[in-house]
Design a protein around this motif. Structure first.
Motif, PDB file in Angstrom:
ATOM      1  N   UNK A   1      20.499  77.593  23.860  1.00 51.24           N
ATOM      2  CA  UNK A   1      21.897  78.006  23.762  1.00 51.24           C
ATOM      3  C   UNK A   1      22.310  79.063  24.776  1.00 51.24           C
ATOM      4  N   UNK A   2      21.568  79.185  25.893  1.00 52.44           N
ATOM      5  CA  UNK A   2      21.886  80.207  26.883  1.00 52.44           C
ATOM      6  C   UNK A   2      23.246  79.984  27.532  1.00 52.44           C
ATOM      7  N   UNK A   3      23.815  78.777  27.383  1.00 53.03           N
ATOM      8  CA  UNK A   3      25.120  78.488  27.970  1.00 53.03           C
ATOM      9  C   UNK A   3      26.278  78.959  27.110  1.00 53.03           C
ATOM     10  N   UNK A   4      25.999  79.484  25.928  1.00 51.38           N
ATOM     11  CA  UNK A   4      27.081  79.919  25.032  1.00 51.38           C
ATOM     12  C   UNK A   4      27.851  81.081  25.636  1.00 51.38           C
ATOM     13  N   UNK A   5      29.151  81.097  25.403  1.00 51.15           N
ATOM     14  CA  UNK A   5      29.907  82.265  25.841  1.00 51.15           C
ATOM     15  C   UNK A   5      29.724  83.384  24.818  1.00 51.15           C
ATOM     16  N   UNK A   6      30.086  84.581  25.204  1.00 53.31           N
ATOM     17  CA  UNK A   6      30.040  85.762  24.338  1.00 53.31           C
ATOM     18  C   UNK A   6      28.635  86.221  23.983  1.00 53.31           C
ATOM     19  N   UNK A   7      27.601  85.636  24.578  1.00 54.19           N
ATOM     20  CA  UNK A   7      26.238  86.088  24.327  1.00 54.19           C
ATOM     21  C   UNK A   7      25.662  86.683  25.606  1.00 54.19           C
ATOM     22  N   UNK A   8      24.546  87.399  25.467  1.00 54.96           N
ATOM     23  CA  UNK A   8      23.877  88.019  26.602  1.00 54.96           C
ATOM     24  C   UNK A   8      22.706  87.137  27.007  1.00 54.96           C
ATOM     25  N   UNK A   9      22.890  86.361  28.055  1.00 53.82           N
ATOM     26  CA  UNK A   9      21.838  85.491  28.575  1.00 53.82           C
ATOM     27  C   UNK A   9      21.057  86.259  29.636  1.00 53.82           C
ATOM     28  N   UNK A  10      19.716  86.219  29.538  1.00 51.15           N
ATOM     29  CA  UNK A  10      18.880  87.104  30.349  1.00 51.15           C
ATOM     30  C   UNK A  10      17.956  86.300  31.246  1.00 51.15           C
ATOM     31  N   UNK A  11      18.034  86.592  32.547  1.00 50.56           N
ATOM     32  CA  UNK A  11      17.113  86.034  33.523  1.00 50.56           C
ATOM     33  C   UNK A  11      15.943  86.975  33.756  1.00 50.56           C
ATOM     34  N   UNK A  12      15.020  86.581  34.636  1.00 53.32           N
ATOM     35  CA  UNK A  12      13.786  87.344  34.824  1.00 53.32           C
ATOM     36  C   UNK A  12      13.665  87.865  36.257  1.00 53.32           C
ATOM     37  N   UNK A  13      13.140  89.095  36.361  1.00 49.62           N
ATOM     38  CA  UNK A  13      12.784  89.699  37.644  1.00 49.62           C
ATOM     39  C   UNK A  13      11.362  90.232  37.544  1.00 49.62           C
ATOM     40  N   UNK A  14      10.812  90.661  38.689  1.00 52.85           N
ATOM     41  CA  UNK A  14       9.521  91.322  38.671  1.00 52.85           C
ATOM     42  C   UNK A  14       9.721  92.831  38.606  1.00 52.85           C
TER      43      UNK A  14
END
Length: 565
Positions: free
Chosen positions: A349-362
């Protein structure tokens, strides 16, 4: 179920359990296949529940969360009509597992012949098949963990291997300021939590009575300390609390552990488990949901999602996450680990609006190549922010400290930051917390679909909340600069000015405005201006923060932030 651990120490494969489960009974030839189905009911017209008496189905904490955020109760909050449930239960061979307030539906286990009878009931609108039935594993015994002595966190030695991921987002500063998640309630959805009840790093959860609830939505029981250990690893980055060994980003929050993932198969029933768990979290008054989960491909006969389905409105789990956000919970979800394979994009559900979708970094802030990218299929910016998910530290069920890759870890690390920041600013709404974290992030003035707004930071978020301007830089255009001014746009102003690089002035322009939730507010196609500036209408904009995506038609769009007073 797709757990977002790309690999553990680079030599374990992406988690996936085979579908052969020893000891399950073999179905005789010719026996109808029993599956689970989501059966939608027609209405709630005659429900005995009332919005004027919400205490019958929502806890005081749940109601307080709505009141604080000025969220009205709606018919979707009402439980399903028990008379309709009784009609479904009365059908021979139909077993009702769960009811869904938000979808006005029941989860029914039955074969296709019985389903036809259920669908013929006057109270039923439609049905969707979710999976094949599967037995659940036997529970493991629950044991109490040993207490550990508590002391203030703050030094590199206190955090152990978790220091880099905490320091990168300012969680160590947040903890030293006295915000470790106290009073915040966080639900973790995952596939199992073995070792949580015995591990020293989790012992304070029991010692301090901060484990509020556990439930296994796969087996309909409280056996959560078993199955896959992905949930344990994820939880440790949040709730780990053993100074000198490992400290998570919200070590003093109150937790709810919900198993939503099937072990032996991959079907949309997991998304419905997510839905039912979110409704349970809502009713119990949870503040934040962390979901290091995602869905796009399923076992046959279930149908896979296409990228076009990731539009914020289609996937079951996405629809559930959207409602969870609408009722005032802050949903934090992994973007996914598809960035270096054919899929590339985020998952539901990462495509949902109003939520905090988190990607990854090093640890240096460089995007992890595996981190799923945006945008959502309808063009919304995703991910929202990014946190450490490459060589992130976590705790195994055995108590050993490990490192691994996956947005699974970036999500809870960011969720802990959100918890502490919200604790520091309890008058904020969930959407305001998201906005402040985005504005605090490393590329807030130039968000993209690789890292979103970048890496959030507690100290910078504190500055934003206090109204202290942050140093910003304009977004680079093609050889020149793109500016919006005046910015903020004063109340009552009918337009703002968009300054263009020379390369853009002789071609038609595309301008899209998105609000703080990521919803599209307006889309304009402007004729070639043949001028260094154009005027954008702002009369219809309500006060708030917007993302303005602008560029030449058919070319990549650049994003700048716009504040409407």
């Amino acid at each position: 179920m797709r757990f977002f651990v790309l690999c553990i120490l680079a030599w374990l494969p992406l988690w996936k359990v085979g579908t052969v489960v020893a000891g399950l009974p073999v179905r005789p030839p010719g026996t109808p296949t029993v599956r689970k189905h989501l059966v939608y009911l027609r209405d709630k017209a005659n429900t005995p529940y009332s919005l004027s008496a919400p205490q019958r189905f929502l806890t005081a904490r749940s109601l307080a969360r709505r009141t604080h955020q000025n969220i009205s109760l709606l018919p979707r909050d009402l439980p399903v009509d028990p008379a309709y449930v009784a009609q479904v239960q009365a059908v021979a061979g139909a077993k009702v597992w769960y009811t869904s307030r938000w979808f006005n539906a029941v989860v029914v286990e039955c074969d296709s012949t019985v389903l036809a009878v259920v669908q013929a009931l006057p109270c039923v609108r439609s049905a969707r098949t979710l999976n094949r039935s599967a037995a659940t594993s036997a529970p493991l015994p629950v044991q109490a963990g040993a207490p550990v002595a508590a002391r203030p966190a703050g030094t590199r030695a206190d955090y152990g291997n978790a220091y880099a991921q905490a320091h990168q987002i300012g969680a160590d500063v947040m903890h030293d300021a006295g915000f470790r998640g106290e009073g915040m309630h966080i639900a973790v959805f995952d596939g199992g939590f073995p070792g949580v009840n015995t591990g020293s790093v989790f012992a304070s959860l029991y010692q301090q009575n901060r484990l509020a609830s556990v439930y296994n939505f796969v087996g309909r029981d409280q056996n959560v300390y078993q199955y896959d250990d992905h949930g344990t690893l994820v939880l440790s980055t949040l709730a780990g609390n053993q100074p000198g060994v490992f400290i998570g980003t919200a070590p003093q929050a109150t937790y709810y552990l919900f198993v939503t993932e099937e072990v032996a198969s991959e079907h949309p029933v997991e998304e419905v488990n997510w839905l039912i768990a979110a409704e349970r979290a809502d009713s119990l008054g949870v503040d934040i949901i962390n979901s290091s989960l995602g869905y796009n491909t399923f076992d046959a006969p279930s149908v896979d999602y296409a990228y076009t389905d990731l539009d914020g409105r289609t996937a079951l789990s996405t629809r559930a996450a959207t409602v969870a956000a609408r009722v005032g919970m802050l949903v934090v979800n992994s973007a996914g680990n598809e960035g270096n394979n054919r899929w590339l994009y985020l998952l539901a559900p990462a495509d949902a609006d109003s939520i905090l979708t988190v990607g990854a970094v090093d640890s240096l802030g460089t995007r992890a190549r595996f981190s799923s990218i945006g945008p959502a299929a309808d063009g919304r910016l995703k991910p929202n922010v990014s946190a450490m998910g490459q060589q992130a530290a976590f705790v195994y069920p055995s108590g050993a400290i490990g490192r691994g890759n996956g947005t699974s870890f970036a999500s809870p690390i960011a969720a802990g930051l959100a918890a502490g920041f919200w604790q520091a600013h309890p008058t904020l709404t969930a959407q305001e917390v998201i906005d402040y974290l985005q504005r605090s992030a490393s590329q807030a003035t130039a968000p993209d679909n690789l890292l979103g707004y970048g890496i959030p930071n507690f100290g910078r978020a504190q500055q934003v909340a206090a109204g202290i301007p942050l140093p910003t830089a304009p977004v680079a255009g093609v050889g020149n600069l793109v500016h919006l001014y005046p910015n903020p746009v004063p109340a009552g102003a009918a337009t703002c000015t968009l300054q263009l690089p020379a390369e853009w002035r002789a071609q038609p322009l595309e301008v899209r405005l998105y609000d703080a939730r990521g919803a599209l507010v307006s889309a304009l196609t402007l004729p070639a201006p043949n001028a260094p500036t154009v005027q954008l209408p702002t009369t219809a904009l309500r006060p708030g923060v917007y993302s303005c995506r602008v560029g030449r038609v058919g070319q990549p769009l650049y994003t700048v932030r716009l504040l409407r007073l």
